[in-house]
Enzyme design. Structure first.
Site, PDB file in Angstrom:
ATOM      1  N   CYS A 115       0.633  -1.132  -0.212  1.00  0.00           N
ATOM      2  CA  CYS A 115      -0.060  -0.054  -0.385  1.00  0.00           C
ATOM      3  C   CYS A 115       0.861   1.144   0.175  1.00  0.00           C
ATOM      4  O   CYS A 115       0.720   2.291  -0.252  1.00  0.00           O
ATOM      5  CB  CYS A 115      -1.205  -0.098   1.143  1.00  0.00           C
ATOM      6  SG  CYS A 115      -2.322  -1.125   1.124  1.00  0.00           S
ATOM      7  N   HIS A 252      -2.611   7.370   2.564  1.00  0.00           N
ATOM      8  CA  HIS A 252      -3.571   6.176   1.746  1.00  0.00           C
ATOM      9  C   HIS A 252      -4.950   6.245   2.620  1.00  0.00           C
ATOM     10  O   HIS A 252      -5.366   6.176   3.650  1.00  0.00           O
ATOM     11  CB  HIS A 252      -2.552   5.151   2.090  1.00  0.00           C
ATOM     12  CG  HIS A 252      -3.472   3.672   1.830  1.00  0.00           C
ATOM     13  ND1 HIS A 252      -3.523   3.586   0.902  1.00  0.00           N
ATOM     14  CD2 HIS A 252      -2.695   2.875   2.843  1.00  0.00           C
ATOM     15  CE1 HIS A 252      -4.039   2.586   1.474  1.00  0.00           C
ATOM     16  NE2 HIS A 252      -3.538   1.302   2.018  1.00  0.00           N
ATOM     17  N   ASN A 282      -9.959   0.280  -0.259  1.00  0.00           N
ATOM     18  CA  ASN A 282      -8.572   0.507  -0.576  1.00  0.00           C
ATOM     19  C   ASN A 282      -7.808  -0.205  -1.823  1.00  0.00           C
ATOM     20  O   ASN A 282      -7.986  -1.573  -1.533  1.00  0.00           O
ATOM     21  CB  ASN A 282      -8.197  -0.689   0.962  1.00  0.00           C
ATOM     22  CG  ASN A 282      -6.643  -0.111   1.481  1.00  0.00           C
ATOM     23  OD1 ASN A 282      -5.911   0.024   0.219  1.00  0.00           O
ATOM     24  ND2 ASN A 282      -5.689  -1.036   2.325  1.00  0.00           N
TER      25      ASN A 282
HETATM   26  N1  COA Z   1     -19.071  -7.804   8.758  1.00  0.00           N
HETATM   27  C1  COA Z   1     -19.772  -7.860  10.191  1.00  0.00           C
HETATM   28  N2  COA Z   1     -18.551  -8.132  11.554  1.00  0.00           N
HETATM   29  C2  COA Z   1     -17.558  -8.676  10.755  1.00  0.00           C
HETATM   30  C3  COA Z   1     -16.677  -8.259   9.690  1.00  0.00           C
HETATM   31  C4  COA Z   1     -17.170  -7.967   8.982  1.00  0.00           C
HETATM   32  N3  COA Z   1     -16.994  -7.554   7.475  1.00  0.00           N
HETATM   33  N4  COA Z   1     -14.816  -8.632   9.790  1.00  0.00           N
HETATM   34  C5  COA Z   1     -15.194  -8.615  11.214  1.00  0.00           C
HETATM   35  N5  COA Z   1     -16.211  -8.447  11.660  1.00  0.00           N
HETATM   36  C6  COA Z   1     -16.558  -8.943  13.246  1.00  0.00           C
HETATM   37  C7  COA Z   1     -15.054 -10.039  14.064  1.00  0.00           C
HETATM   38  O1  COA Z   1     -15.230 -11.382  13.868  1.00  0.00           O
HETATM   39  C8  COA Z   1     -15.049  -9.610  15.093  1.00  0.00           C
HETATM   40  O2  COA Z   1     -16.415 -10.533  16.120  1.00  0.00           O
HETATM   41  P1  COA Z   1     -15.798 -10.986  17.319  1.00  0.00           P
HETATM   42  O3  COA Z   1     -15.948 -10.057  18.198  1.00  0.00           O
HETATM   43  O4  COA Z   1     -17.387 -12.660  16.980  1.00  0.00           O
HETATM   44  O5  COA Z   1     -15.020 -11.890  16.805  1.00  0.00           O
HETATM   45  C9  COA Z   1     -16.218  -7.946  15.652  1.00  0.00           C
HETATM   46  O6  COA Z   1     -16.600  -7.899  14.162  1.00  0.00           O
HETATM   47  C10 COA Z   1     -15.121  -7.206  15.489  1.00  0.00           C
HETATM   48  O7  COA Z   1     -13.809  -7.615  15.264  1.00  0.00           O
HETATM   49  P2  COA Z   1     -12.398  -6.639  15.805  1.00  0.00           P
HETATM   50  O8  COA Z   1     -11.143  -6.719  14.447  1.00  0.00           O
HETATM   51  O9  COA Z   1     -12.202  -5.841  16.932  1.00  0.00           O
HETATM   52  O10 COA Z   1     -13.163  -5.097  14.809  1.00  0.00           O
HETATM   53  P3  COA Z   1     -12.581  -4.067  14.826  1.00  0.00           P
HETATM   54  O11 COA Z   1     -13.310  -2.883  15.025  1.00  0.00           O
HETATM   55  O12 COA Z   1     -10.987  -3.837  14.849  1.00  0.00           O
HETATM   56  O13 COA Z   1     -12.399  -3.795  12.735  1.00  0.00           O
HETATM   57  C11 COA Z   1     -10.808  -3.738  10.573  1.00  0.00           C
HETATM   58  C12 COA Z   1     -11.734  -3.965  12.122  1.00  0.00           C
HETATM   59  C13 COA Z   1     -10.561  -4.737   9.897  1.00  0.00           C
HETATM   60  C14 COA Z   1     -11.939  -3.070   9.562  1.00  0.00           C
HETATM   61  C15 COA Z   1     -10.178  -2.842  11.386  1.00  0.00           C
HETATM   62  O14 COA Z   1      -9.176  -3.611  12.293  1.00  0.00           O
HETATM   63  C16 COA Z   1      -8.997  -2.118  10.807  1.00  0.00           C
HETATM   64  O15 COA Z   1      -9.468  -1.170   9.751  1.00  0.00           O
HETATM   65  N6  COA Z   1      -7.911  -2.650  10.598  1.00  0.00           N
HETATM   66  C17 COA Z   1      -6.872  -1.880   9.459  1.00  0.00           C
HETATM   67  C18 COA Z   1      -7.330  -2.458   8.295  1.00  0.00           C
HETATM   68  C19 COA Z   1      -5.706  -2.453   6.635  1.00  0.00           C
HETATM   69  O16 COA Z   1      -6.824  -0.944   7.027  1.00  0.00           O
HETATM   70  N7  COA Z   1      -5.245  -3.182   6.464  1.00  0.00           N
HETATM   71  C20 COA Z   1      -4.533  -2.695   5.371  1.00  0.00           C
HETATM   72  C21 COA Z   1      -3.652  -1.417   5.468  1.00  0.00           C
HETATM   73  S1  COA Z   1      -2.550  -1.293   4.527  1.00  0.00           S
END
Ligand code: COA
Length: 325
Positions: A115, A252, A282
């Protein structure tokens, strides 16, 4: 001795026609529009058509950037293409773009920093131009992440999309000041200790397959806000600038919450941040030039504006570029 600097003189973008909304995605994977919008800000993503490759997206964006710069492909003597989803393992996708543009002179190669790839590619082109090795570069970020997503993994498949953005970077004679058009500085970082937090579980040397994207979302989020705000500060300090001097932050486009968190940490008003993640999710290396081009096209980013581009990606890699448009 003549001093040369580089300047961005044209921007272009391309998004595949097919749009996949959150609601549509929720029909095939256990997710819903509310979750995706509230956790990421993403509303939809574009998906490349069957047979449409990263080089096709890249070529379309480059042609638009050339048109915006009112230049012919013949004037390009360097193509640096950032991608983690090349058409093939080799040759480089950049050479496919070179052939598509109908030119046989100069050099064309890919850069891989996931990225952060576009910022890394821009730094490469800036340095080639500053040292006199090139006069005019096409710098491209292009991806077809839809091809490396596990469409049954709701943790990752909702977050990414396909697209391409490109800029034309040209040599300008004279040292210039921070008030003159040109790239003021670039800042690149990598830390290979965190490879397993964001990676693809395949590759030609390890599994002889393409593999799928895997991610520890929460950990990536934490590192992203810390590293991005640090590199923005580093870039500002290197130029004796403050956030108040910036006209636009072009981050980004990974997640709206990362953009908000970084802006908050920097004390930067949200009105100064270009946000496009809602429209195309993304797109990895394509996201910064897509946001830059959007800002230029809709008239927000004007000639003379001071912009700061930043990105963070797998590796980890992260970087920033300060430029006067
Ligand atoms: N739809 C519904 N529920 C989802 C889901 C989706 N698409 N993806 C994950 N969940 C669930 C998980 O399974 C988890 O459930 P559980 O509590 O029963 O285990 C719950 O949602 C919470 O997950 P969590 O990881 O705490 O969510 P979060 O607030 O951290 O958000 C992301 C998850 C991925 C959106 C966030 O961590 C994020 O944006 N991270 C950076 C990712 C990124 O930008 N990567 C590229 C960088 S270049």
């Amino acid at each position: 001795m003549t001093v040369t600097r580089s300047a961005i003189v044209g921007c272009g973008s391309y998004l595949p026609k097919r749009v996949l909304t959150n609601k549509e995605l929720a029909l095939t994977v256990d997710t819903d529009d509310d979750w995706i919008v509230s956790r990421t800000g993403i509303q939809k993503r574009h998906i490349a058509a069957e047979g449409e490759c990263t080089s096709d997206l890249a070529l379309a964006a480059t042609r638009e950037a050339l048109a915006a710069a009112q230049m012919d492909a013949d004037e390009i003597d360097l193509i640096v293409l950032a991608t983690a989803t090349p058409d093939q393992t080799f040759p480089s996708t950049a050479t496919a773009v070179q052939a598509g543009l109908g030119i046989t002179h100069g050099a064309a190669f890919d850069v891989q920093a996931v990225c952060s790839g576009f910022v890394f590619a821009l730094a490469v082109a800036d340095n080639f131009i500053k040292t006199g090795q090139s006069k005019c570069a096409a710098v491209i970020g292009a991806e077809t992440f839809s091809r490396i997503l596990d469409w049954e993994d709701r943790n990752t498949c909702v977050l990414f999309g396909d697209g391409a953005g490109a800029v034309i970077v040209k040599a300008i004679e004279g040292e210039g000041t921070s008030d003159d058009q040109g790239i003021l500085s670039t800042h690149l970082h990598s830390d290979g200790r965190h490879q397993k937090l964001l990676y693809v579980d395949g590759g030609p040397s390890s599994t002889q397959s393409t593999g799928f994207l895997r991610m520890e979302g929460k950990e990536v989020f934490r590192h992203a806000v810390t590293n991005l705000s640090a590199v923005v500060r580093e870039a500002l300090e290197a130029n004796d600038l403050s956030t108040d001097d910036l006209d636009w932050l072009i981050p980004h486009q990974a997640n709206k919450r990362i953009l908000d968190g970084t802006a908050r940490k920097l004390g930067l008003s949200p009105e100064k941040v270009i946000v496009t993640v809602d429209q195309h999710a993304n797109t990895s290396a394509a996201s910064v030039p897509l946001a830059l081009t959007q800002g230029v096209k809709d008239g927000r980013i004007k000639l003379g504006n001071l912009v700061l581009m930043e990105a963070m990606g797998g590796g980890f890699t992260w970087g920033a570029c300060v430029a006067r448009m």
